[in-house]
Design an enzyme around this catalytic site. Structure first.
Site, PDB file in Angstrom:
ATOM      1  N   HIS A 475     -74.370  54.211 -43.832  1.00 12.70           N
ATOM      2  CA  HIS A 475     -75.449  54.801 -43.038  1.00 12.70           C
ATOM      3  C   HIS A 475     -75.097  56.166 -42.488  1.00 12.70           C
ATOM      4  O   HIS A 475     -75.958  57.016 -42.311  1.00 12.70           O
ATOM      5  CB  HIS A 475     -75.920  53.822 -41.967  1.00 12.70           C
ATOM      6  CG  HIS A 475     -76.818  52.810 -42.584  1.00 12.70           C
ATOM      7  ND1 HIS A 475     -76.331  51.686 -43.183  1.00 12.70           N
ATOM      8  CD2 HIS A 475     -78.150  52.840 -42.828  1.00 12.70           C
ATOM      9  CE1 HIS A 475     -77.335  51.034 -43.734  1.00 12.70           C
ATOM     10  NE2 HIS A 475     -78.454  51.709 -43.531  1.00 12.70           N
ATOM     11  N   GLU A 712     -83.414  44.316 -52.593  1.00 11.07           N
ATOM     12  CA  GLU A 712     -82.056  44.740 -52.230  1.00 11.07           C
ATOM     13  C   GLU A 712     -80.986  43.761 -52.673  1.00 11.07           C
ATOM     14  O   GLU A 712     -79.802  44.042 -52.566  1.00 11.07           O
ATOM     15  CB  GLU A 712     -81.936  44.868 -50.701  1.00 11.07           C
ATOM     16  CG  GLU A 712     -82.752  45.989 -50.131  1.00 11.07           C
ATOM     17  CD  GLU A 712     -82.782  45.914 -48.618  1.00 11.07           C
ATOM     18  OE1 GLU A 712     -82.166  46.774 -47.988  1.00 11.07           O
ATOM     19  OE2 GLU A 712     -83.439  44.996 -48.088  1.00 11.07           O
ATOM     20  N   ASP A 736     -78.186  48.721 -51.068  1.00 11.84           N
ATOM     21  CA  ASP A 736     -77.759  47.325 -50.952  1.00 11.84           C
ATOM     22  C   ASP A 736     -77.765  46.629 -52.302  1.00 11.84           C
ATOM     23  O   ASP A 736     -76.904  45.794 -52.571  1.00 11.84           O
ATOM     24  CB  ASP A 736     -78.653  46.578 -49.959  1.00 11.84           C
ATOM     25  CG  ASP A 736     -78.171  46.796 -48.532  1.00 11.84           C
ATOM     26  OD1 ASP A 736     -76.950  46.762 -48.316  1.00 11.84           O
ATOM     27  OD2 ASP A 736     -79.007  47.039 -47.647  1.00 11.84           O
ATOM     28  N   CYS A 783     -86.187  53.443 -52.721  1.00 14.02           N
ATOM     29  CA  CYS A 783     -85.933  54.154 -51.462  1.00 14.02           C
ATOM     30  C   CYS A 783     -84.448  54.221 -51.151  1.00 14.02           C
ATOM     31  O   CYS A 783     -84.054  54.701 -50.105  1.00 14.02           O
ATOM     32  CB  CYS A 783     -86.697  53.515 -50.310  1.00 14.02           C
ATOM     33  SG  CYS A 783     -86.267  51.791 -50.050  1.00 14.02           S
TER      34      CYS A 783
HETATM   35  C1  PEP Z   1     -81.102  50.325 -49.383  1.00 12.44           C
HETATM   36  O1  PEP Z   1     -80.418  49.301 -49.190  1.00 12.44           O
HETATM   37  O2  PEP Z   1     -81.059  50.994 -50.427  1.00 12.44           O
HETATM   38  C2  PEP Z   1     -81.988  50.820 -48.329  1.00 12.44           C
HETATM   39  C3  PEP Z   1     -82.828  51.791 -48.545  1.00 12.44           C
HETATM   40  O3  PEP Z   1     -81.851  50.253 -47.110  1.00 12.44           O
HETATM   41  P1  PEP Z   1     -80.675  50.628 -46.092  1.00 12.44           P
HETATM   42  O4  PEP Z   1     -79.895  51.753 -46.692  1.00 12.44           O
HETATM   43  O5  PEP Z   1     -81.297  50.986 -44.797  1.00 12.44           O
HETATM   44  O6  PEP Z   1     -79.890  49.356 -46.015  1.00 12.44           O
HETATM   45 MG    MG Z   2     -80.766  48.086 -47.440  1.00 11.57          MG
END
Ligand code: PEP
Ligand code: MG
Length: 863
Positions: A475, A712, A736, A783
């Site tokens: 993150h 995911e 994920d 995403c």
């Molecule tokens: C992902 O897992 O690709 C996603 C967009 O969610 P996050 O990165 O917030 O876990």
């Molecule tokens: Mg995710």
């Protein structure tokens, strides 16, 4: 017995502070006491609940819980009087202190009344201890046996250490424990003497043996259990120490320790001051000595002054606002978290073949478990201090001891203690004050940024971010991309050795950091930065237009956002919509979970800022690497596999209920699409969809509410056809999905280069998702970070994805890429890629198939 102050060199007679049976120290049912770690002494099994002063003196410490105190005698002996075992955990229940800190007392004065029945029932044992805390100044010359009467029976006779023939340690070992006694004189031939690694090794060698070993050097002694105490002896190379062991296996233990202290470990040399080493994860070509490499997390170039985020002195409250029991619990949790993190670092170092580095961190791990540090911290907490303050004080006390040593090498071990100090403070939630330390053009370095660290930084001053650890889809990396700041992760711990204020050039796109570069390199880097900024500016000019491939296939390029500022940035960068609003930050910014109204207001402000664009808002995905402290979720052994995403509703259903109601109130209806994270099977979607319908009905909403599912985890991809029957859209979270498909922690620095979303296994799951969705006429977006990866854009489009949601600053460039592609060609070429065997092969094939996609500053992946 006398109550009169005695001349300093005279013996000190201590009366029994309790009535009851006298227990030899070795029989006290707690190894912390019985091994003499808290000092030599004696126990009493109390027959009544009254603790009196054993002699005259001053109450120098009193636990807030009343279960323990320190009395400093007129002669300077520090007596720890501790009622029962583990009684701190009673939180003061059943104890009444009748004196306060600083009080002068006489022998026989009543100090504490306690409810013996409560202590006997609730504590581990009522046996109480009288220990000499400053054993280096006093030793026990005589001790009583049998029964004692409080304030009347002479219990111990102390003698000042100076002028005695035998050392306090000798007295302690000779008197306090049964079993064989073994002594051995040893010359330290390990390079560097008794420094941290041999100390840790010696400790490990005697572990599991039924013996206690003490190391004595001059008039100092240290228990083998405590590495910091061993370091504090200051015994350098060639020093002569005495090993004293007691217990049934004392001979074995002493021999094992002797072996460790006299052998040169394979390949070990004396520890040197940390030097900057060159690390390269892939072990390819040698680099210049002033270059480190890592993995690109956000592309671009930065030139500036290095600031170590971990270095600022942290402001800590001295006193706890909670009970000592809670504070102890917090400290225990922080120690466990720091230990787990160190474990991961060690594994990572070993995987890279960096054995020396792993060895350093193994010592840090031993320090985390050091009884001298932990007991000192626990005692301070019992006195009402905060966990952070207690831990820091315990560490600083040891650092001061090391600093006073003649031996340079041992004194340098203070850095290890500082590192351990920071780790635990961080785990306790104390970060440095980042605002006060940033110069203009700062290249900010840290072990690993947390999302909250990054949220607190003044982004206008930062030209690049560099992390020793972390992964490209962590993150922190995502936030760096959101901020449009060039960033590198997984540089390794050599990063910490670059001095602060060094001028550095960060070429994030190729994952390199040059420290102390020449003026020519700095100049070139500055020019390149300018050029990249102008390329970005040029693509921004067209970004307001929709993006379609050359043969007219429309792709929605949306933005991933978390805040109102991001929403404005999405609009500025020409995003067609918001494809992912992560709501965790909203929760992190509050002290308590925001209610329905507060949430609705935040979402409404974002929707308003989007000027008619639709927003996919994801329900809370706290847990794993997105911790929201106040939710106080149960500790997880495998956080990534635990209660995160919609699973949170299993333990905190009200959080999801409130959020859904907040989302349903946003106007105009239809502007918000709801997305559910971490779905694994249909029942979860159906259950939440039903809940949404109930809330909507209660509000009188009759319009259709769009609900989508994040793909995911592999199960969701494989069951996409089932999910798509009930969902309005699917959005693939490749961060994920990659983590769970390849079983590689997305934050793992050592796996950062391998954890690649272009792995054919991940691509096949994306393919399965699109096929499943098509069966029900539903659309699929991406995403995760893969959506802005230039090598991946044609692949994803070829697989049939119709929406790419990326960081706002990436929108213009992704649109440029889409316009450069031919959809039909993407469809054809992608089938070949699905048959390849590894991510590097897919990347190479993608670059060959679409050579026109020249890498620019927006190329987030430079593998
Ligand atoms: C992902 O897992 O690709 C996603 C967009 O969610 P996050 O990165 O917030 O876990
Ligand atoms: Mg995710």
């Amino acid at each position: 017995m006398t109550n009169q102050p005695l001349p300093y060199a005279s013996p000190v007679v201590l009366l029994a502070p309790l009535t009851g049976r006298i227990v030899p120290l070795a029989d006290v049912p707690d190894p912390v006491f019985s091994s003499g770690m808290l000092g030599d002494g004696i126990g009493i099994d109390p027959a009544e609940g009254r603790l009196v002063a054993p002699c005259g003196g001053t109450i120098s410490q009193l636990a807030g819980t009343g279960h323990a105190l320190t009395l400093t005698t007129h002669q300077g002996a520090q007596l720890l009087l501790h009622i029962g075992i583990d009684t701190v955990e009673l939180g003061g229940a059943g104890f009444r202190a009748l004196v306060s800190e600083g009080a002068q007392v006489e022998a026989g004065d009543l100090l504490v009344e306690f409810d013996l029945a409560t202590v006997a029932r609730k504590a581990r044992s009522p046996v109480s201890v009288i220990a000499i805390a400053n054993g280096e100044a006093f030793h026990i010359a005589q001790r009583a046996e049998g029964m004692a009467a409080a304030g009347r029976t002479p219990l111990l006779v102390l003698r000042p250490a100076a002028g005695t023939a035998s050392s306090p340690a000798a007295a302690s070992v000779a008197c306090s424990a049964p079993g064989a006694q073994v002594r051995r004189i040893v010359k330290l031939t390990t390079p560097g003497g008794l420094h941290a690694r041999p100390a840790a090794r010696a400790r490990a060698a005697a572990r599991g043996l039924d013996a206690q070993v003490e190391v004595r050097f001059g008039d100092k002694r240290a228990s083998l259990d405590s590495v910091v105490a061993l370091l504090g002896l200051g015994a350098g190379e060639q020093a002569v120490v005495e090993l004293a062991g007691i217990g049934p296996q004392a001979t074995l233990a002493v021999e094992a320790v002797e072996h460790e202290l006299t052998r040169a470990a394979e390949g070990e040399t004396a520890p040197a001051a940390p030097s900057v080493t060159v690390s390269r994860a892939d072990g390819v070509s040698p680099l210049a000595a002033n270059t480190l490499t890592g993995v690109c997390a956000a592309p671009g170039i930065g030139v500036g002054t290095l600031v170590h985020l971990d270095e600022g002195e942290i402001d800590l409250p001295e006193f706890s606002t909670t009970t000592p029991v809670d504070e102890l619990h917090r400290l225990d949790q922080a120690l466990a978290a720091a230990d787990a993190a160190l474990g991961a670092t060690i594994r990572n170092a070993l995987q890279r073949g960096a054995d020396a580095e792993a060895g350093i961190f193994a010592v840090h791990r031993v320090l985390l478990d050091d009884p001298t540090l932990i007991d000192a911290a626990r005692d301070l907490i019992a006195l009402g201090k905060s966990g952070g303050y207690a831990w820091r004080t315990a560490i600083h006390t040891q650092i001061a001891i090391l600093a006073g040593l003649d031996d340079q090498l041992l004194a340098a071990r203070a850095t290890d203690l500082r590192d351990v100090e920071k780790r635990v403070l961080r785990a306790l939630g104390h970060g440095p004050d980042v605002h006060s330390i940033l110069p203009d053009d700062a290249v900010v370095a840290a072990g690993e940024f947390t999302p909250s660290d990054l949220a607190a930084l003044d982004r206008k001053r930062i030209v690049a971010l560099v992390m020793a650890r972390g992964g490209a889809t962590s993150h922190a990396a995502i936030i760096a991309r959101q901020l449009g700041i060039p960033a590198i992760v997984a540089v390794g711990d050599a990063l910490h050795a670059i001095p602060a204020n060094t001028q550095v050039v960060v070429d994030a796109t190729s994952g390199r950091i040059d420290h102390a570069p020449g003026t020519r390199i700095i100049e070139q880097a500055r020019l390149e930065r300018q050029r990249l900024l102008s390329v970005r500016e040029a693509s921004r000019k067209l970004s307001g237009e929709p993006a379609a491939t050359r043969d007219g296939h429309q792709i929605e390029v949306a933005a991933n956002i978390a805040t109102l500022d991001d929403a404005r940035s999405a609009v500025d960068n020409g995003a067609d919509a918001v494809g992912l609003l992560r709501t965790e930050l909203l929760f992190m910014q509050h002290q308590l979970a925001p209610g329905i109204t507060a949430q609705c207001e935040s979402y409404q402000a974002i929707v308003d800022a989007l000027q008619g664009r639709r927003a996919i808002i994801r329900t809370l995905d706290a847990g794993a690497d997105k911790a929201v402290d106040y939710l106080a979720l149960p500790p997880e052994q495998n956080p990534a596999l635990g209660l995160r995403g919609i699973r949170l509703a299993q333990v905190r259903p009200e959080l999801l209920d409130d959020q859904l109601q907040g989302l349903l109130r946003v106007r105009p209806f239809g502007a918000v699409r709801i997305m559910l994270p971490m779905v694994t099977e249909l029942a979860e979607l159906v259950r939440i969809r039903r809940r949404i319908d109930e809330f909507a009905q209660a509000m009188g909403r009759t319009d259709a509410i769009e609900v989508g599912v994040m793909i995911e985890v592999p199960s969701a991809a494989l069951l996409a056809d089932q999910l798509a029957r009930h969902a309005d859209f699917l959005s693939i979270g490749t961060n994920d999905l990659t983590q769970y498909t390849l079983a590689m922690d997305r934050c793992h620095a050592g796996l950062a280069a391998q954890s690649d979303g272009l792995h054919p296994a991940v691509l096949r799951l994306i393919d399965a998702t699109v096929r499943g969705a098509r069966m029900h006429g539903k659309w699929v977006g991406v995403c995760g970070a893969l959506a802005s990866d230039p090598d991946a854009v044609p692949v994803l489009i070829g697989l049939g994805v119709t929406e790419l949601s990326v960081e706002p600053v990436c929108v213009p460039d992704v649109k440029v890429r889409v316009r450069d592609l031919d959809y039909t060609q993407c469809r054809q070429r992608v089938q070949e890629l699905l048959c390849l065997e590894s991510a590097p092969l897919v990347r190479a094939a993608s670059r060959e198939a679409w050579p026109q996609l020249a890498r620019t500053n927006q190329a987030p992946w430079s593998r």
